[in-house]
Write a protein that holds these residues in place. Structure first.
Motif, PDB file in Angstrom:
ATOM      1  N   VAL A   1      19.030  64.984 115.588  1.00  0.00           N
ATOM      2  CA  VAL A   1      17.667  64.931 115.809  1.00  0.00           C
ATOM      3  C   VAL A   1      16.696  64.555 114.701  1.00  0.00           C
ATOM      4  O   VAL A   1      15.921  63.645 114.517  1.00  0.00           O
ATOM      5  CB  VAL A   1      17.086  65.845 116.919  1.00  0.00           C
ATOM      6  N   ARG A   2      16.965  65.498 113.648  1.00  0.00           N
ATOM      7  CA  ARG A   2      16.207  65.447 112.410  1.00  0.00           C
ATOM      8  C   ARG A   2      16.566  64.191 111.469  1.00  0.00           C
ATOM      9  O   ARG A   2      15.399  63.842 110.584  1.00  0.00           O
ATOM     10  CB  ARG A   2      16.340  67.043 111.923  1.00  0.00           C
ATOM     11  N   ALA A   3      17.401  63.684 111.746  1.00  0.00           N
ATOM     12  CA  ALA A   3      17.951  62.523 111.118  1.00  0.00           C
ATOM     13  C   ALA A   3      16.971  61.399 111.537  1.00  0.00           C
ATOM     14  O   ALA A   3      16.560  60.390 110.454  1.00  0.00           O
ATOM     15  CB  ALA A   3      19.240  61.818 111.139  1.00  0.00           C
ATOM     16  N   ARG A   4      16.326  61.488 112.714  1.00  0.00           N
ATOM     17  CA  ARG A   4      15.414  60.481 113.221  1.00  0.00           C
ATOM     18  C   ARG A   4      13.882  61.003 113.307  1.00  0.00           C
ATOM     19  O   ARG A   4      12.873  60.302 113.224  1.00  0.00           O
ATOM     20  CB  ARG A   4      15.857  59.985 114.401  1.00  0.00           C
ATOM     21  N   ARG A   5      13.853  62.305 113.426  1.00  0.00           N
ATOM     22  CA  ARG A   5      12.425  62.941 113.538  1.00  0.00           C
ATOM     23  C   ARG A   5      12.628  64.325 112.724  1.00  0.00           C
ATOM     24  O   ARG A   5      12.867  65.399 112.873  1.00  0.00           O
ATOM     25  CB  ARG A   5      12.167  63.445 114.818  1.00  0.00           C
ATOM     26  N   PRO A   6      12.411  63.953 111.151  1.00  0.00           N
ATOM     27  CA  PRO A   6      12.520  64.937 110.061  1.00  0.00           C
ATOM     28  C   PRO A   6      11.859  66.443 110.461  1.00  0.00           C
ATOM     29  O   PRO A   6      12.283  67.580 110.300  1.00  0.00           O
ATOM     30  CB  PRO A   6      12.136  64.366 108.922  1.00  0.00           C
TER      31      PRO A   6
END
Length: 216
Positions: free
Chosen positions: A92-97
């Motif tokens: 998820v954080r790869a797309r929404r840090p």
């Protein structure tokens, strides 16, 4: 082709304001090795229930929820599926840090910090942790927690202010589903909430869809 990692999920919720700061998605995992007396979500305890969802499926779902600031992991016991949840948060954080993560655990922070590599990996990815088992004799009207022994721990700077805020119950949220059934989420401020609600609803001909918060 490598097999996709799967999470066993009891339930998920697109939007919640009573299980952590701001507006959050919630994932209740299926399965817990602990058996806290009075657990409000006993249906999430068996490991053979729930639905198996892949990390990419859950990643896509969370990333579509543009109005939420993060996810709260409950259950069940999130740290029983620590490796898969750590993988999910990374995806998820790869797309929404800036996506935040909070989790409930029946284990104490010290035990998680010195536990298995998978558990330490999940712990390192959290912004907030509610730790400790539910103790029915210490039930209280507390923010996001069921009993006074549990703690709200900020594990980074993002929510460093949270433990110092007023410690009052966030209450519960109740919604009516399209089929006419009711669902709820949150930490009941009074003991016996679930049983009382089910009895009152049954007396009026309503069916309760079991979707409450349960501490492992």
């Amino acid at each position: 082709m490598a097999e996709l990692t799967r999470l066993h999920v009891a339930r998920r919720l697109d939007r919640c304001t009573v299980l952590g700061p701001g507006v959050r998605a919630v994932i209740w995992v299926q399965g817990c090795p602990l058996r806290c007396h009075g657990c409000v979500a006993a249906e999430t305890l068996p490991f053979d229930g729930g639905v198996a969802l892949t990390v990419p499926e859950l990643t896509d779902w969370l990333c579509r929820l543009t109005e939420v600031e993060g996810v709260t992991l409950s259950g069940g016991e999130p740290f029983a599926q620590a490796a898969a949840l750590a993988e999910l948060l990374d995806a998820v954080r790869a797309r929404r840090p800036d996506f935040s993560a909070m989790a409930y655990s029946g284990y104490h922070y010290a035990a998680l910090r010195t536990g298995s590599p998978d558990r330490r990996a999940l712990l390192e990815r959290l912004d907030l942790l509610i730790d400790g088992p539910y103790v029915a004799a210490r039930h209280g009207s507390l923010r996001w927690r069921g009993s006074a022994n549990q703690r709200v721990l900020a594990l980074g700077d993002r929510y460093a202010h949270v433990p110092a805020e007023p410690d009052v119950s966030a209450g519960v949220e109740v919604s009516v589903e399209s089929d006419g059934s009711l669902s709820w989420a949150g930490v009941p401020p009074t003991p016996g909430f679930r049983e009382g609600l089910e009895q009152r609803l049954a007396a009026r001909g309503f069916a309760l869809r079991t979707e409450g918060w349960g501490e492992a």
